[in-house]
Design a protein around this motif. Structure first.
Motif, PDB file in Angstrom:
ATOM      1  N   GLY A  40       0.780  -1.229   0.000  1.00 55.49           N
ATOM      2  CA  GLY A  40       0.000   0.000   0.000  1.00 55.49           C
ATOM      3  C   GLY A  40       0.806   1.271   0.000  1.00 55.49           C
ATOM      4  N   LYS A  41       2.117   1.192  -0.204  1.00 56.03           N
ATOM      5  CA  LYS A  41       2.976   2.371  -0.113  1.00 56.03           C
ATOM      6  C   LYS A  41       2.625   3.414  -1.170  1.00 56.03           C
ATOM      7  N   SER A  42       2.594   3.004  -2.427  1.00 55.55           N
ATOM      8  CA  SER A  42       2.288   3.954  -3.513  1.00 55.55           C
ATOM      9  C   SER A  42       0.843   4.422  -3.440  1.00 55.55           C
ATOM     10  N   THR A  43      -0.051   3.520  -3.088  1.00 56.24           N
ATOM     11  CA  THR A  43      -1.466   3.897  -2.934  1.00 56.24           C
ATOM     12  C   THR A  43      -1.616   4.969  -1.869  1.00 56.24           C
ATOM     13  N   LEU A  44      -0.881   4.822  -0.780  1.00 55.02           N
ATOM     14  CA  LEU A  44      -0.939   5.819   0.290  1.00 55.02           C
ATOM     15  C   LEU A  44      -0.501   7.188  -0.219  1.00 55.02           C
ATOM     16  N   LEU A  45       0.581   7.255  -0.979  1.00 60.40           N
ATOM     17  CA  LEU A  45       1.021   8.545  -1.513  1.00 60.40           C
ATOM     18  C   LEU A  45      -0.036   9.158  -2.414  1.00 60.40           C
ATOM     19  N   GLN A  46      -0.691   8.340  -3.224  1.00 59.22           N
ATOM     20  CA  GLN A  46      -1.731   8.855  -4.108  1.00 59.22           C
ATOM     21  C   GLN A  46      -2.926   9.387  -3.331  1.00 59.22           C
ATOM     22  N   LEU A  47      -3.254   8.771  -2.216  1.00 55.71           N
ATOM     23  CA  LEU A  47      -4.334   9.266  -1.367  1.00 55.71           C
ATOM     24  C   LEU A  47      -3.939  10.574  -0.680  1.00 55.71           C
TER      25      LEU A  47
END
Length: 244
Positions: A40-47
């Motif tokens: 979820g690292k990249s998803t977190l940045l996008q959020l």
């Protein structure tokens, strides 16, 4: 400088579910996000940057992210994604100069914008490439150009997704030293755990879309890393090593 506050985050896409408790990141902190691929690292940045919209309450200095105009967001934070493309044949200097849009208020770049751009190009060892077409560069060179572009926004918070991806050892160390010295907040998923441990002061450990731990540098232990990555981790002379 902006403080980041997460009052709750809950995002689902397909079978993946990312959920975080309330968290705060103070001005100037250097925060590395660690976890396996798909955690979820990249998803977190996008959020956190509004590229994805979920059930979250994200604030920058008491302003709800969804209420902040796009141009103002570009002054608060800059994002270096994992993958970035430049379709048109712009030069390295032009690509880096594009980062000034947040500071120009719609006007054409002025001399100070060109000066700041040249400074960053020099700091990231790109001067000899300044007139080259971006699309003629190697992957590592392109990565440094896109990092320079993000830095050129002079945003208060830097979201950098694997900033040293495709970079050689020398340029990786140079960039992480640069990030360590900046007064800006840095929030960055990092693949190289030892590199992260040498340059960051706080760590979020993600596992299966959950926050396994939020720890300081001194609290980053072999046991936590073993649980995060499902491998055996040991620490010898300050360096982590990994085995099955």
């Amino acid at each position: 400088m902006a403080e980041l506050r997460i009052d709750g985050l809950d995002f689902t896409r397909g079978d993946f579910h990312l959920q975080l408790p309330p968290l705060r990141v103070a001005t100037g902190e250097k925060l590395a996000i660690l976890g396996e691929n798909g955690s979820g690292k990249s998803t977190l940045l996008q959020l956190l940057t509004g590229l994805l919209d979920g059930k979250e309450q994200i604030y920058y200095d008491q302003q709800l992210l969804g209420k902040i105009p796009i141009v103002e967001r570009a002054r608060i934070f800059a994002l270096l994604p994992q993958q970035a493309q430049v379709i048109f044949p712009f030069s390295v200097f032009e690509v880096v100069l594009f980062g000034r849009f947040a500071q120009t208020d719609g006007r054409s770049p002025q001399e100070n914008d060109h000066v700041q751009t040249r400074l960053l190009i020099d700091q990231l060892d790109l001067t000899h490439l300044a007139e080259r077409s971006f699309n003629q560069l190697s992957g590592g060179e392109q990565r440094r150009v896109m990092l320079a572009r993000a830095l050129n926004q002079q945003a208060q918070i830097l979201f950098l997704d694997e900033p040293n991806a495709s970079l050689d050892v020398r340029h990786s160390l140079d960039i992480f030293e640069f990030l360590k010295q900046t007064t800006q907040t840095v929030i960055s998923p990092v693949h190289d755990i030892n590199l992260a441990a040498n340059f960051f002061e706080r760590f979020w450990l993600l596992k299966n879309g959950q926050l396994l731990a939020d720890v300081s540098h001194d609290e980053l232990t072999s046991e936590l890393l073993s649980e995060t990555f499902d491998v055996q981790v040991s620490n010898t002379a300050g360096n982590f090593s990994f085995s099955r």
